[in-house]
Scaffold this active site. Structure first.
Site, mmCIF file in Angstrom:
data_model
loop_
_atom_site.group_PDB
_atom_site.id
_atom_site.type_symbol
_atom_site.label_atom_id
_atom_site.label_comp_id
_atom_site.label_asym_id
_atom_site.label_seq_id
_atom_site.Cartn_x
_atom_site.Cartn_y
_atom_site.Cartn_z
ATOM 1 N N HIS A 152 -9.189 3.351 1.442
ATOM 2 C CA HIS A 152 -7.545 3.329 1.735
ATOM 3 C C HIS A 152 -7.027 4.878 1.456
ATOM 4 O O HIS A 152 -7.393 5.339 0.700
ATOM 5 C CB HIS A 152 -6.937 2.399 0.895
ATOM 6 C CG HIS A 152 -5.659 2.064 1.227
ATOM 7 N ND1 HIS A 152 -4.503 3.201 1.147
ATOM 8 C CD2 HIS A 152 -4.963 0.922 1.809
ATOM 9 C CE1 HIS A 152 -3.266 2.434 1.402
ATOM 10 N NE2 HIS A 152 -3.553 1.355 1.791
ATOM 11 N N CYS A 169 -4.576 3.231 7.344
ATOM 12 C CA CYS A 169 -2.985 2.726 6.986
ATOM 13 C C CYS A 169 -1.951 3.632 7.426
ATOM 14 O O CYS A 169 -1.934 4.739 7.030
ATOM 15 C CB CYS A 169 -3.082 2.577 5.234
ATOM 16 S SG CYS A 169 -1.369 2.052 4.905
ATOM 17 N N HIS A 228 -4.361 -1.142 8.389
ATOM 18 C CA HIS A 228 -2.869 -1.607 7.986
ATOM 19 C C HIS A 228 -1.860 -0.900 9.049
ATOM 20 O O HIS A 228 -1.674 0.285 9.054
ATOM 21 C CB HIS A 228 -2.416 -1.233 6.510
ATOM 22 C CG HIS A 228 -3.368 -1.560 5.409
ATOM 23 N ND1 HIS A 228 -3.465 -1.291 4.184
ATOM 24 C CD2 HIS A 228 -4.507 -2.613 5.455
ATOM 25 C CE1 HIS A 228 -4.165 -1.832 3.475
ATOM 26 N NE2 HIS A 228 -5.103 -2.678 4.224
ATOM 27 N N ASP A 238 1.468 -4.565 7.080
ATOM 28 C CA ASP A 238 1.501 -4.065 5.579
ATOM 29 C C ASP A 238 2.901 -4.318 5.010
ATOM 30 O O ASP A 238 3.639 -5.377 5.537
ATOM 31 C CB ASP A 238 1.095 -2.667 5.495
ATOM 32 C CG ASP A 238 0.472 -2.309 4.187
ATOM 33 O OD1 ASP A 238 0.529 -3.472 3.396
ATOM 34 O OD2 ASP A 238 0.193 -1.202 3.980
ATOM 35 N N HIS A 239 3.412 -3.852 4.105
ATOM 36 C CA HIS A 239 4.770 -4.123 3.249
ATOM 37 C C HIS A 239 5.598 -4.394 4.248
ATOM 38 O O HIS A 239 5.938 -3.827 5.202
ATOM 39 C CB HIS A 239 5.061 -2.578 2.540
ATOM 40 C CG HIS A 239 4.106 -2.409 1.647
ATOM 41 N ND1 HIS A 239 4.234 -0.820 1.200
ATOM 42 C CD2 HIS A 239 2.834 -2.582 1.106
ATOM 43 C CE1 HIS A 239 2.872 -0.631 0.348
ATOM 44 N NE2 HIS A 239 2.080 -1.709 0.443
ATOM 45 N N TYR A 286 5.467 -7.982 -0.148
ATOM 46 C CA TYR A 286 4.571 -8.997 0.024
ATOM 47 C C TYR A 286 5.007 -10.586 0.336
ATOM 48 O O TYR A 286 4.450 -11.284 -0.093
ATOM 49 C CB TYR A 286 3.150 -9.181 -0.825
ATOM 50 C CG TYR A 286 2.459 -7.795 -0.537
ATOM 51 C CD1 TYR A 286 1.538 -7.653 0.452
ATOM 52 C CD2 TYR A 286 2.630 -6.706 -1.421
ATOM 53 C CE1 TYR A 286 0.806 -6.577 0.666
ATOM 54 C CE2 TYR A 286 1.984 -5.651 -1.254
ATOM 55 C CZ TYR A 286 1.091 -5.452 -0.282
ATOM 56 O OH TYR A 286 0.365 -4.164 -0.053
#
Length: 361
Positions: A207, A245, A272, A317-318, A331
């Site tokens: 990551h 990501c 991501h 993702d977030h 999340y």
């Protein structure tokens, strides 16, 4: 590609497997054994239990995020081989269970870093945000307490209290570790685990660092296209790959996300996909996944993944905290569900257009 959602496990996540199963197009989860500290091997019975739980809900475990890397490995202390052996034992058990993708990071002390876990946006939603000027004024010894106090009662990934209770000692231990040494230790780790990965067909997906520059004077090495390609060359084997990501690489305005994706065919094992809104260099906040809500062209990002033949798991993702949801910051269920459907819609449109000859270049 396989659309997934990150799930922290029963007792650690406000989102249930039943809810995830109802998101259109989501076929699996990216999960972990959240209560096992970095450096300890994962027991086979625990892996089998969580796999059975996920499959009973009609989903699959599409990958693990994360099997955290012990600081001894990152620092290169004399006892690192003991922790690498434990990591290998975990990979052996994951391989036996048929779990083939492992996301991990090599960030010193702190995992991802944000200065606000609930910044209010004009629409009333709250998001994770970062301001370098705020970071420059923070005492890193107290940063964990500030983050923990604003986490809605959840343990944030990468901010485990049992480890960060010793943050001063960790900073001391990393004093002799510069970016070159950290990279050298990463290569040592990957070469040590290569045999077990190749035995079981496990793909390791590093990551990127978040944000993509040094924080509190600690080195960051997975920050840009050049560094990613350097790592792929240093351990030039198919098991060694990337978690692409967009939110982490995209913290740097210098990073061309579609270009990075196209530079890594066959080495992106996991993706991501999320959006950020940049206000200035070093000042940004998370955004909805929709292109117009942030600074990224999400169509071009998804198209680049499609063009290189990406077929691994992908996840939103977030997310923003919306509709009065109370969950682990970044999340919650609702905004990530919207993101999953949006990304699926982009993929379907790109796929159909390509097959019909209407999506050139």
């Amino acid at each position: 590609m396989k659309m997934t959602l990150r799930w922290y496990g029963t007792g650690f996540d406000s989102v249930t497997l039943k809810q995830i199963r109802q998101i259109p197009g989501v076929v699996g989860v990216i999960t972990t054994l959240y209560d096992i500290p970095a450096g300890e091997p994962w027991p086979m019975d625990r892996i089998e239990a969580i796999k059975a739980e996920v499959e009973a809900a009609g989903l699959e475990i599409s990958g693990i995020e994360s099997v955290n890397v012990h600081d001894a490995i990152k620092i290169g202390t004399p006892d690192r081989d003991k922790y690498i052996k434990n990591y290998i034992d975990t990979l052996e058990n994951l391989g036996k269970a048929g779990i083939k993708i492992v996301c991990y990071n090599f960030m010193p002390v702190f995992d991802w870093t944000r200065t606000d876990l609930a910044k209010m946006r004009p629409d009333g939603s709250t998001v994770l945000a970062y301001d370098q000027k705020v970071v420059d004024q923070i005492d890193p010894a107290t940063f964990f307490d500030q983050t923990n106090a604003n986490s809605n009662g959840f343990v944030m990934p990468g901010w485990e209290p049992e480890r960060l209770a010793h943050v001063k000692e960790l900073f001391k231990a990393y004093e002799s570790v510069d970016s070159d040494k950290l990279f050298e230790n990463l290569v040592y780790f990957l070469k040590a685990i290569q045999p077990v990965c190749e035995k079981w067909g496990i793909r390791m997906a590093i990551h990127p660092d978040d944000p993509a520059w040094p924080v509190f004077g600690l080195p960051r090495i997975i920050t840009c296209k050049e560094n990613l390609l350097k790592l792929m060359k240093a351990v030039d084997a198919p098991f060694n790959g990337v978690t692409l990501c967009t939110g982490s690489l995209g913290t740097s305005l210098k990073n061309d996300l579609p270009d990075i994706i196209r530079a890594l065919p066959g080495r992106i094992h996991f993706a991501h996909v999320r959006n950020l809104h940049h206000f200035a260099p070093g000042v940004f906040e998370e955004a909805a996944h929709l292109s117009s809500d942030g600074s990224f062209d999400m169509f071009e990002i998804v198209k680049a993944l499609y063009d290189i033949g990406f077929d691994g798991p992908i996840r939103p993702d977030h997310g923003r905290m919306i509709w009065d949801e109370v969950a682990m910051p970044g999340y919650g269920l609702y905004d990530r569900a919207l993101g999953a459907v949006y990304i699926n819609g982009l993929w379907e449109a790109i796929d159909k257009c390509a097959k019909r000859g209407c999506c050139k270049g």
